[in-house]
Structure formats: C-alpha cells, structure tokens
Design an enzyme around this catalytic site. Structure first.
Site, short mmCIF file in Angstrom:
data_model
loop_
_atom_site.label_atom_id
_atom_site.label_comp_id
_atom_site.label_asym_id
_atom_site.label_seq_id
_atom_site.Cartn_x
_atom_site.Cartn_y
_atom_site.Cartn_z
N SER A 133 0.83 -1.19 0.00
CA SER A 133 0.00 0.00 0.00
C SER A 133 0.88 1.26 0.00
CB SER A 133 -0.97 -0.04 1.19
OG SER A 133 -1.99 0.92 1.05
N ASP A 259 -9.75 -3.50 -6.20
CA ASP A 259 -9.24 -2.80 -5.02
C ASP A 259 -10.09 -1.56 -4.77
OD1 ASP A 259 -7.79 -1.30 -3.14
OD2 ASP A 259 -5.85 -1.87 -3.98
N HIS A 287 -8.03 -4.84 -1.37
CA HIS A 287 -6.83 -4.09 -1.00
C HIS A 287 -6.04 -4.91 0.02
CE1 HIS A 287 -4.36 -0.49 -0.68
NE2 HIS A 287 -4.33 -0.68 0.63
#
Length: 319
Positions: A133, A259, A287
């Site tokens: 991320s 996502d 995600h």
C-alpha cells in the site's frame, strides 16, 4: 499463479476487510531493533532471523501498519519456513515507537527507504524488498529514483496507490470514506495532535479536529510539513505511476482490479512501465486481501506469489 477468491468471499470491500479482521495469522517470533535516524528520531525494525547465508526480504508496511498487520505476519511466517531472513521496517511513529519530530512519513518518501536499505545492505548482500500500500508507493519511488543503483535484487509492490489523486479522491467519497478514511483518521489525527503539542504553531489544531477526509488532512499536515505545499501537489509529485518506466530492478506490481482504494482505470499498462516491471492485476483480491480457501479463509496466497517472483532473482546469492 492466478488468484482465485473463495466463493463465499466476494467483492472488493469484503476481500479487503475480511483478511485484516477475521483471518487468524499467528505472529512469528520477532527480534526488535531500534534505530536512531540521522535527524534525531527513532524507528523500529522487527526481524525474523534465518539461516546463515540466506537472503533478506524487508517489508515496508502500509499507512499506519506494523509488523502485526496480517500481511506482515503472513510474509514473515513464510520466510521463517524457508529459513530466510525477514525484517519489517516501521515508519516514523509506527510500531509503538513515538516520533518526536514534525517530519513523519509520506507516499513519496524515497529517502527514508534508501537510508533503511543502505543500513541493511551492510549486513546482507542479497536483499529483496516488498512494499505494501503506502509502503509500496514509497518503495516504487525509491526504485525509480535510484534506477540501476537501487539496492534490492528484486522488489514487489502490493496494492500500491499508484495514482494518489485517483486513490485519495476515491477514499474521500462514499463507502471509501465511511469504511477506510475514518479508520485511518482515528490514528493519524491523534498522532498529528501530539506533534502539534510538541511543536506549537505547526498547523491549525482546530482545522485538524474538523478534518474528515484525506484532502483536508494532507492539505493541513502531510503536504506542508514535507515540503509539498498542498495536498494536490503532494499527490501529484509522490504518485509512482509516472515513474514506473525508470525502474531498473526486477519489480512486481500487484494490484487487484477490484481494489476499493484505487480505480481500475488508474492501473498502468505495459507501455507505461520499464522492461524490469512485471504487472499482475488479478480481477479479485481487494486491498491487500487475497484470502483463499474455505471459511474462515487463509492468507498464504500473497506471500507465495511474492516469493515465487522474488526467489529466482536471489538464487545463488549469499549474505
């Protein structure tokens, strides 16, 4: 190694939330080191020690993540099983270590990644790096900036917000704002308020109290403190997507098309990346989710995919 979600777990939000909250993953036995930064802060690194001569895989976590994050535990357990070395490098203010400085961390913070990897390279000759991320954004920025001089022999970015304008805009609306932005603000705002108490006048505390979105927070805190001025300038300059063509080290960019943090339309195609970059965009996964198997699910697909990519580039290397 295609990702196939279990039938009982459908949709990007479910695949994002379920692995983080409901899938049990035991933590490995970590050995912690505290490092003093050159400018007077401290960060924590949690190590899993492998066999002599084994390579090191260092993980850069996501926004407000740590070595206790589900993906960190899963990867470190997989490394321990292989007998490899692993390290989760915490960013400033994360992992239970206080940050005394106004400077924290941000999506374009290649300098912090570079400093950490340089220190690790004095111990391990064979290093790979994984960023998740926001940590993936930081790692990709570093790899692009350093090109052929980048230290990892291989790298991977998982669910990185490649286009920060698109990602932040999505998170500031609808379900993204309700489910995720509010969660992040619950930790980001208290940390920022603590920094304001140490450094009066750093920003407007009343505005911070009212902030409910990333654009409000980044406009007030992240962007000005780290030299970007405004949130839009920060998001534009720190986005890694325009820099992927400059990466020279073998790098996997793994993003699920569903996502909820990043619209599928913002994913790059092969013409926008260098020959060193491998794009992997499965239809599902959410995600940093990628749960598999019968209820309540497993999260071993992701570390297996990462090590499948990394291992050939480390083969024959010794520390």
């Amino acid at each position: 190694m295609n990702y196939q979600p279990p039938r009982w777990l459908r949709g990007g939000h479910a695949q994002t939330i379920w692995p983080a909250l409901a899938v049990r993953q035991d933590a490995p036995s970590y050995r912690r080191e505290l490092w003093d930064t050159p400018d007077g802060a401290s960060i924590a690194l949690d190590f899993v020690d492998g066999q002599p001569g084994a390579p090191l895989v260092v993980l850069f976590h996501g926004l407000e993540g740590s070595s206790a994050s589900h993906y960190a535990k899963a990867l470190m357990q997989a490394l321990a099983t292989r007998g490899w070395h692993g390290a989760v490098s915490h960013f400033r203010g994360c992992g239970g270590v206080d940050n005394p400085l106004p400077r924290a961390y941000h999506a374009g913070d290649a300098a912090e990644v570079r400093w950490i990897l340089q220190r690790l390279s004095s111990r391990y000759a064979a290093i790979a790096a994984v960023g998740v991320s926001l940590g993936g954004s930081m790692l990709l920025n570093y790899l692009a900036d350093d090109g052929e001089a980048a230290l990892p022999l291989a790298a991977a970015a998982v669910s990185a917000p490649l286009d920060l304008v698109a990602a932040s805009t999505r998170l500031d609306r609808g379900l993204g704002k309700l489910l995720y932005t509010r969660m992040f603000m619950d930790t980001l705002k208290p940390k920022a308020m603590a920094s304001l108490q140490r450094h009066p006048g750093l920003f407007d505390g009343a505005r911070l109290s009212r902030a409910r979105t990333f654009i409000e927070f980044d406009d007030l805190v992240t962007a000005p403190i780290h030299g970007f001025g405004t949130a839009l300038n920060y998001w534009t300059q720190a986005s890694s997507k325009p820099k992927l063509a400059r990466i020279a080290r073998p790098t996997l960019v793994l993003n699920a098309r569903n996502d909820p943090f990043l619209p599928e339309s913002s994913l790059p195609d092969a013409s926008q990346v260098s020959a060193a970059v491998t794009l992997d965009f499965p239809d599902d996964g959410g995600h940093v989710g990628f749960a598999t198997g019968p209820f309540p699910g497993r999260i071993d697909w992701l570390p297996q995919r990462l090590l499948e990519f990394i291992a050939p580039h480390l083969r024959g290397k010794k520390t």
